[in-house]
Design a protein around this motif. Structure first.
Motif, PDB file in Angstrom:
ATOM      1  N   THR A 141     -10.047  -2.472  23.376  1.00 36.33           N
ATOM      2  CA  THR A 141     -10.119  -2.904  21.989  1.00 36.33           C
ATOM      3  C   THR A 141      -9.129  -2.086  21.164  1.00 36.33           C
ATOM      4  OG1 THR A 141     -11.875  -1.353  21.395  1.00 36.33           O
ATOM      5  CG2 THR A 141     -12.562  -3.562  22.160  1.00 36.33           C
ATOM      6  N   PHE A 142      -8.706  -2.670  20.041  1.00 28.69           N
ATOM      7  CA  PHE A 142      -7.736  -1.992  19.179  1.00 28.69           C
ATOM      8  C   PHE A 142      -7.895  -2.498  17.755  1.00 28.69           C
ATOM      9  CE2 PHE A 142      -3.551  -1.957  17.087  1.00 28.69           C
ATOM     10  CZ  PHE A 142      -3.221  -0.605  17.196  1.00 28.69           C
ATOM     11  N   THR A 143      -7.855  -1.578  16.791  1.00 30.91           N
ATOM     12  CA  THR A 143      -7.834  -1.964  15.385  1.00 30.91           C
ATOM     13  C   THR A 143      -6.631  -1.338  14.701  1.00 30.91           C
ATOM     14  OG1 THR A 143      -9.213  -0.109  14.690  1.00 30.91           O
ATOM     15  CG2 THR A 143     -10.346  -2.168  15.192  1.00 30.91           C
ATOM     16  N   LEU A 144      -6.093  -2.069  13.748  1.00 30.75           N
ATOM     17  CA  LEU A 144      -4.983  -1.568  12.943  1.00 30.75           C
ATOM     18  C   LEU A 144      -5.379  -1.673  11.469  1.00 30.75           C
ATOM     19  CD1 LEU A 144      -2.040  -0.499  12.947  1.00 30.75           C
ATOM     20  CD2 LEU A 144      -1.314  -2.879  12.624  1.00 30.75           C
ATOM     21  N   PRO A 145      -5.778  -0.544  10.874  1.00 37.55           N
ATOM     22  CA  PRO A 145      -6.124  -0.565   9.451  1.00 37.55           C
ATOM     23  C   PRO A 145      -4.865  -0.608   8.577  1.00 37.55           C
ATOM     24  CG  PRO A 145      -6.322   1.660  10.311  1.00 37.55           C
ATOM     25  CD  PRO A 145      -5.961   0.770  11.478  1.00 37.55           C
ATOM     26  N   PHE A 146      -5.059  -0.897   7.306  1.00 41.94           N
ATOM     27  CA  PHE A 146      -3.954  -0.896   6.336  1.00 41.94           C
ATOM     28  C   PHE A 146      -2.716  -1.600   6.875  1.00 41.94           C
ATOM     29  CE2 PHE A 146      -6.382   3.052   5.293  1.00 41.94           C
ATOM     30  CZ  PHE A 146      -6.877   2.645   4.062  1.00 41.94           C
ATOM     31  N   PHE A 147      -2.890  -2.853   7.276  1.00 45.67           N
ATOM     32  CA  PHE A 147      -1.807  -3.603   7.904  1.00 45.67           C
ATOM     33  C   PHE A 147      -0.501  -3.505   7.128  1.00 45.67           C
ATOM     34  CE2 PHE A 147       0.803  -7.363   8.582  1.00 45.67           C
ATOM     35  CZ  PHE A 147       0.902  -7.386   9.962  1.00 45.67           C
ATOM     36  N   ASN A 148      -0.552  -3.670   5.827  1.00 42.52           N
ATOM     37  CA  ASN A 148       0.687  -3.684   5.038  1.00 42.52           C
ATOM     38  C   ASN A 148       1.434  -2.353   5.082  1.00 42.52           C
ATOM     39  OD1 ASN A 148       0.389  -6.383   4.294  1.00 42.52           O
ATOM     40  ND2 ASN A 148      -0.897  -5.839   2.555  1.00 42.52           N
ATOM     41  N   ASP A 149       0.728  -1.263   5.314  1.00 40.19           N
ATOM     42  CA  ASP A 149       1.356   0.053   5.422  1.00 40.19           C
ATOM     43  C   ASP A 149       1.753   0.393   6.858  1.00 40.19           C
ATOM     44  OD1 ASP A 149       0.970   0.500   2.691  1.00 40.19           O
ATOM     45  OD2 ASP A 149      -1.027   1.361   3.033  1.00 40.19           O
ATOM     46  N   ASN A 150       1.028  -0.163   7.829  1.00 37.59           N
ATOM     47  CA  ASN A 150       1.210   0.234   9.229  1.00 37.59           C
ATOM     48  C   ASN A 150       1.971  -0.765  10.099  1.00 37.59           C
ATOM     49  OD1 ASN A 150      -0.075   2.776   9.162  1.00 37.59           O
ATOM     50  ND2 ASN A 150      -2.071   1.768   9.125  1.00 37.59           N
ATOM     51  N   PHE A 151       2.387  -1.890   9.525  1.00 34.69           N
ATOM     52  CA  PHE A 151       3.131  -2.893  10.297  1.00 34.69           C
ATOM     53  C   PHE A 151       4.397  -3.225   9.530  1.00 34.69           C
ATOM     54  CE2 PHE A 151       4.198  -6.939  12.233  1.00 34.69           C
ATOM     55  CZ  PHE A 151       3.815  -6.769  13.552  1.00 34.69           C
ATOM     56  N   ASP A 152       5.532  -3.118  10.210  1.00 34.46           N
ATOM     57  CA  ASP A 152       6.821  -3.420   9.589  1.00 34.46           C
ATOM     58  C   ASP A 152       7.119  -4.902   9.781  1.00 34.46           C
ATOM     59  OD1 ASP A 152       9.524  -3.766   8.931  1.00 34.46           O
ATOM     60  OD2 ASP A 152      10.068  -1.767   9.662  1.00 34.46           O
ATOM     61  N   LYS A 153       7.028  -5.656   8.726  1.00 35.28           N
ATOM     62  CA  LYS A 153       7.220  -7.106   8.802  1.00 35.28           C
ATOM     63  C   LYS A 153       8.660  -7.495   9.093  1.00 35.28           C
ATOM     64  CE  LYS A 153       3.267  -7.948   5.899  1.00 35.28           C
ATOM     65  NZ  LYS A 153       2.788  -8.254   4.570  1.00 35.28           N
ATOM     66  N   SER A 154       9.601  -6.607   8.818  1.00 37.68           N
ATOM     67  CA  SER A 154      11.009  -6.940   9.091  1.00 37.68           C
ATOM     68  C   SER A 154      11.344  -6.800  10.577  1.00 37.68           C
ATOM     69  CB  SER A 154      11.953  -6.075   8.251  1.00 37.68           C
ATOM     70  OG  SER A 154      11.844  -4.710   8.609  1.00 37.68           O
ATOM     71  N   THR A 155      10.706  -5.854  11.261  1.00 35.19           N
ATOM     72  CA  THR A 155      10.962  -5.664  12.694  1.00 35.19           C
ATOM     73  C   THR A 155       9.859  -6.275  13.560  1.00 35.19           C
ATOM     74  OG1 THR A 155       9.830  -3.521  12.748  1.00 35.19           O
ATOM     75  CG2 THR A 155      12.216  -3.505  12.284  1.00 35.19           C
ATOM     76  N   HIS A 156       8.760  -6.686  12.921  1.00 33.37           N
ATOM     77  CA  HIS A 156       7.605  -7.270  13.625  1.00 33.37           C
ATOM     78  C   HIS A 156       6.994  -6.285  14.618  1.00 33.37           C
ATOM     79  CE1 HIS A 156       8.800 -11.020  11.769  1.00 33.37           C
ATOM     80  NE2 HIS A 156      10.001 -10.853  12.261  1.00 33.37           N
ATOM     81  N   LYS A 157       6.915  -5.022  14.188  1.00 32.13           N
ATOM     82  CA  LYS A 157       6.372  -3.963  15.039  1.00 32.13           C
ATOM     83  C   LYS A 157       5.449  -3.071  14.219  1.00 32.13           C
ATOM     84  CE  LYS A 157      10.454  -3.720  17.976  1.00 32.13           C
ATOM     85  NZ  LYS A 157      11.515  -2.894  18.507  1.00 32.13           N
ATOM     86  N   ILE A 158       4.574  -2.349  14.920  1.00 28.35           N
ATOM     87  CA  ILE A 158       3.729  -1.360  14.261  1.00 28.35           C
ATOM     88  C   ILE A 158       4.610  -0.196  13.835  1.00 28.35           C
ATOM     89  CG2 ILE A 158       1.835   0.290  14.576  1.00 28.35           C
ATOM     90  CD1 ILE A 158       0.528  -1.729  16.459  1.00 28.35           C
ATOM     91  N   ALA A 159       4.520   0.158  12.558  1.00 23.34           N
ATOM     92  CA  ALA A 159       5.351   1.226  11.995  1.00 23.34           C
ATOM     93  C   ALA A 159       4.705   2.603  12.144  1.00 23.34           C
ATOM     94  CB  ALA A 159       5.631   0.944  10.522  1.00 23.34           C
ATOM     95  N   ASN A 160       3.405   2.650  12.307  1.00 24.62           N
ATOM     96  CA  ASN A 160       2.677   3.898  12.463  1.00 24.62           C
ATOM     97  C   ASN A 160       2.790   4.327  13.927  1.00 24.62           C
ATOM     98  OD1 ASN A 160       0.308   5.479  13.311  1.00 24.62           O
ATOM     99  ND2 ASN A 160      -0.397   5.225  11.193  1.00 24.62           N
ATOM    100  N   ASP A 161       3.504   5.415  14.175  1.00 23.86           N
ATOM    101  CA  ASP A 161       3.773   5.854  15.554  1.00 23.86           C
ATOM    102  C   ASP A 161       2.495   6.129  16.357  1.00 23.86           C
ATOM    103  OD1 ASP A 161       6.509   5.645  15.156  1.00 23.86           O
ATOM    104  OD2 ASP A 161       6.769   7.773  14.672  1.00 23.86           O
ATOM    105  N   GLU A 162       1.498   6.717  15.715  1.00 28.90           N
ATOM    106  CA  GLU A 162       0.252   7.032  16.420  1.00 28.90           C
ATOM    107  C   GLU A 162      -0.471   5.750  16.854  1.00 28.90           C
ATOM    108  OE1 GLU A 162      -3.965   9.028  15.205  1.00 28.90           O
ATOM    109  OE2 GLU A 162      -2.164  10.142  14.620  1.00 28.90           O
ATOM    110  N   LYS A 163      -0.564   4.793  15.941  1.00 30.58           N
ATOM    111  CA  LYS A 163      -1.232   3.531  16.281  1.00 30.58           C
ATOM    112  C   LYS A 163      -0.408   2.724  17.286  1.00 30.58           C
ATOM    113  CE  LYS A 163      -4.672   2.280  14.898  1.00 30.58           C
ATOM    114  NZ  LYS A 163      -6.029   2.517  15.445  1.00 30.58           N
ATOM    115  N   ASP A 164       0.908   2.792  17.173  1.00 31.16           N
ATOM    116  CA  ASP A 164       1.767   2.084  18.122  1.00 31.16           C
ATOM    117  C   ASP A 164       1.592   2.658  19.531  1.00 31.16           C
ATOM    118  OD1 ASP A 164       3.740  -0.005  18.515  1.00 31.16           O
ATOM    119  OD2 ASP A 164       5.209   1.586  18.855  1.00 31.16           O
ATOM    120  N   SER A 165       1.551   3.980  19.632  1.00 35.60           N
ATOM    121  CA  SER A 165       1.341   4.627  20.933  1.00 35.60           C
ATOM    122  C   SER A 165      -0.021   4.271  21.507  1.00 35.60           C
ATOM    123  CB  SER A 165       1.458   6.151  20.805  1.00 35.60           C
ATOM    124  OG  SER A 165       2.782   6.506  20.510  1.00 35.60           O
TER     125      SER A 165
END
Length: 183
Positions: A141-165
């Protein structure tokens, strides 16, 4: 490996679709089919409707997509602490197919995201309890809080390194299933 990527939302700009698409893209050499809940729009489930008309073809089509996949990646939208109506209706109708467990024991990465601090945790908790009763084989399971802060819409990737890892570690566990699935 065939991945069925499901966003549990019928929004044209679904953040859960963005998350599940990104997660599926992390699996090398995977064949990915992304499901749009709008393709499975049908009347709201009602027992009398089922008795009179049977299970709609859209629910059978959804079940066929599950059956054709090796793994399911699903990211659920949270509406008032639980599933979106669009997802819940497809889930309800699919559960009415005779002699069928909805998820057919397919290995599953269950995810949620939201713009708030809980990141869809309510819907994730509900699904974690409910899906195994319907043939859900939840591997991670996985959750990503604060999507607008933690996901880069221009690159379509998770911007938060800890959550991405964290997501990539969970994807590795799912990817390790490939050798088992091929046997």
């Amino acid at each position: 490996m065939k991945i069925l990527a499901i966003a549990g939302s019928n929004s044209e700009t679904s953040i859960n679709k963005q998350l599940v698409s990104y997660a599926a893209s992390l699996v090398e050499n995977a064949e990915i089919e992304t499901v749009d809940m709008n393709e499975f729009e049908m009347p709201i489930y009602k027992h009398q409707r089922e008795v009179e008309s049977g299970v709609p073809q859209e629910a059978k089509n959804f079940a066929a997509k599950i059956d054709a996949a090796d793994v399911i990646f699903i990211s659920l939208a949270e509406h008032n602490g639980t599933y979106s109506t669009a997802f819940k209706n497809v889930f309800d109708w699919t559960s009415r197919i005779k002699d069928r467990a909805v998820w057919n024991e397919k290995p599953m990465l269950l995810m949620a995201t939201a713009t708030g601090a809980r990141g869809g945790l309510g819907v994730l908790e509900a699904a974690t309890k409910r899906f195994p009763l319907h043939g859900g084989n939840i591997v991670e399971t996985f959750t990503l809080p604060f999507f607008n802060d933690n996901f880069d819409k221009s690159t379509h990737k998770i911007a938060n390194d800890e959550k991405d890892s964290e997501l990539k570690e969970k994807i590795q566990k799912i990817s390790a299933l490939e050798s088992i699935l091929e046997k």
